[in-house]
Write an enzyme that holds these catalytic residues in place. Structure first.
Site, PDB file in Angstrom:
ATOM      1  N   THR A  97      66.915  48.111  43.288  1.00 42.82           N
ATOM      2  CA  THR A  97      67.815  47.878  42.628  1.00 42.82           C
ATOM      3  C   THR A  97      68.649  47.614  43.252  1.00 42.82           C
ATOM      4  O   THR A  97      69.157  48.969  43.277  1.00 42.82           O
ATOM      5  CB  THR A  97      67.494  48.209  40.849  1.00 42.82           C
ATOM      6  N   LEU A 171      67.969  39.573  36.233  1.00 43.48           N
ATOM      7  CA  LEU A 171      66.779  40.026  36.058  1.00 43.48           C
ATOM      8  C   LEU A 171      66.838  40.933  36.090  1.00 43.48           C
ATOM      9  O   LEU A 171      66.948  41.559  33.990  1.00 43.48           O
ATOM     10  CB  LEU A 171      66.557  38.691  36.207  1.00 43.48           C
ATOM     11  N   LYS A 172      66.402  41.669  36.619  1.00 41.05           N
ATOM     12  CA  LYS A 172      65.760  43.314  36.549  1.00 41.05           C
ATOM     13  C   LYS A 172      67.283  44.253  36.188  1.00 41.05           C
ATOM     14  O   LYS A 172      66.997  44.876  35.492  1.00 41.05           O
ATOM     15  CB  LYS A 172      65.894  43.409  38.347  1.00 41.05           C
ATOM     16  N   LEU A 173      68.484  43.692  36.372  1.00 40.71           N
ATOM     17  CA  LEU A 173      69.356  44.498  35.453  1.00 40.71           C
ATOM     18  C   LEU A 173      69.591  44.508  34.144  1.00 40.71           C
ATOM     19  O   LEU A 173      70.390  45.088  33.105  1.00 40.71           O
ATOM     20  CB  LEU A 173      70.513  43.993  35.906  1.00 40.71           C
TER      21      LEU A 173
END
Length: 293
Positions: A97, A171-173
């Protein structure tokens, strides 16, 4: 052995992913900044490289799982970085990330060299990395994604393409917005259960069936019952999570979303770091609530 895969970054997440690829019959060329961490991989089916550029020069599909934005920049764009030795048609995939802006920059530089870069951050933690059941949110060229999809599915139970090179990271955040906030409130919930002398096993059985259920609450309760490691070695730390949440804060500011609840959770993690819990797993943050009332 099937076609060789390059793997860079053998930390708490990277090592079990590399082991998983070996278990799936893939030969590896690996690199880690601290070479001693690669020592356990120096054997049948594995070549240990001296630099990221050496991994790329093999012509293999290159996967990496790096700690943060600075590490990604150094590994891909540094003097001995991947892009110094990449070849046309090669696919590069970063699984950590980091900054979506950097992902888009690397993708453009890779495209200029005739290669493709995917930013495919994973969610699930070291246990799911070992089991090959991670969730993977891949951004980048759709054709390149399809070419390496089989390799990615060795690592992930759910592997999806979500847009351009930065889209999977965005999206991961959002996932980390939820994770960080849940971690903070789970700490308060466990501290309250302990203060009220409510049996933690009973609480988990009942709370897990209601609307308050949360993976972060389950982790905090496992730590409180001493069924999971609380302090070190889990691959997730207060400091590391705080750094990721700074990326979340930037994303929210950029898209104009107010985030009062998130900001409160983020402050709880920052406070824990300042109080000396920086290298602890955030699942143990209820200790901060109990000791520093």
């Amino acid at each position: 052995m099937s076609a060789q895969v390059g793997f860079i970054g053998l930390g708490a997440m990277g090592a079990p992913m590399a082991e998983r690829l070996l278990d799936r019959g893939r030969s590896l060329i690996v690199h880690n900044r601290t070479r001693t961490r690669a020592a356990g991989f120096d054997g049948a089916g594995v070549v240990v490289a001296d630099s990221p550029a050496e991994v790329a020069s093999s012509g293999a599909t290159v996967l990496s799982c790096l700690r943060d934005t600075g590490a990604v920049e150094a590994v891909y764009l540094g003097d001995r970085g991947v892009l110094r030795a990449v070849s046309a048609g090669q696919v590069l995939v970063e699984l950590g990330t980091f900054s979506p802006d950097l992902a888009r920059r690397i993708a453009q530089d890779a495209a200029d060299a005739g290669a493709a870069f995917l930013a495919a951050p994973v969610s699930g933690g070291p246990p799911r990395a070992r089991a090959g059941t991670l969730v993977m949110m891949a951004g980048g060229d759709a054709g390149a994604f399809q070419r390496v999809r089989q390799v990615l599915e060795d690592l992930g139970q759910t592997v999806e393409h979500v847009g351009d090179a930065g889209a999977g990271l965005e999206l991961k955040l959002v996932n980390q917005l939820l994770t960080g906030t849940h971690m903070a409130v789970a700490a308060e919930a466990v501290a309250a259960l302990n203060a009220l002398d409510i049996d933690l096993g009973l609480a988990e059985r009942l709370l897990d069936q209601g609307w308050g259920q949360s993976a972060m609450l389950a982790r905090a309760l496992a730590v409180a019952r001493q069924e999971a490691p609380e302090a070190r070695g889990t691959g997730v730390t207060v400091v590391g999570m705080s750094e990721v949440l700074e990326l979340v804060a930037r994303l929210l500011r950029a898209c104009g979303v107010s985030a009062e609840v998130f900001d409160a959770g983020r402050r709880a993690l920052l406070d824990a770091g300042r109080l000396g819990y920086g290298d602890h797993d955030p699942a143990g943050l209820f200790h901060v609530k109990e000791v520093h009332r």
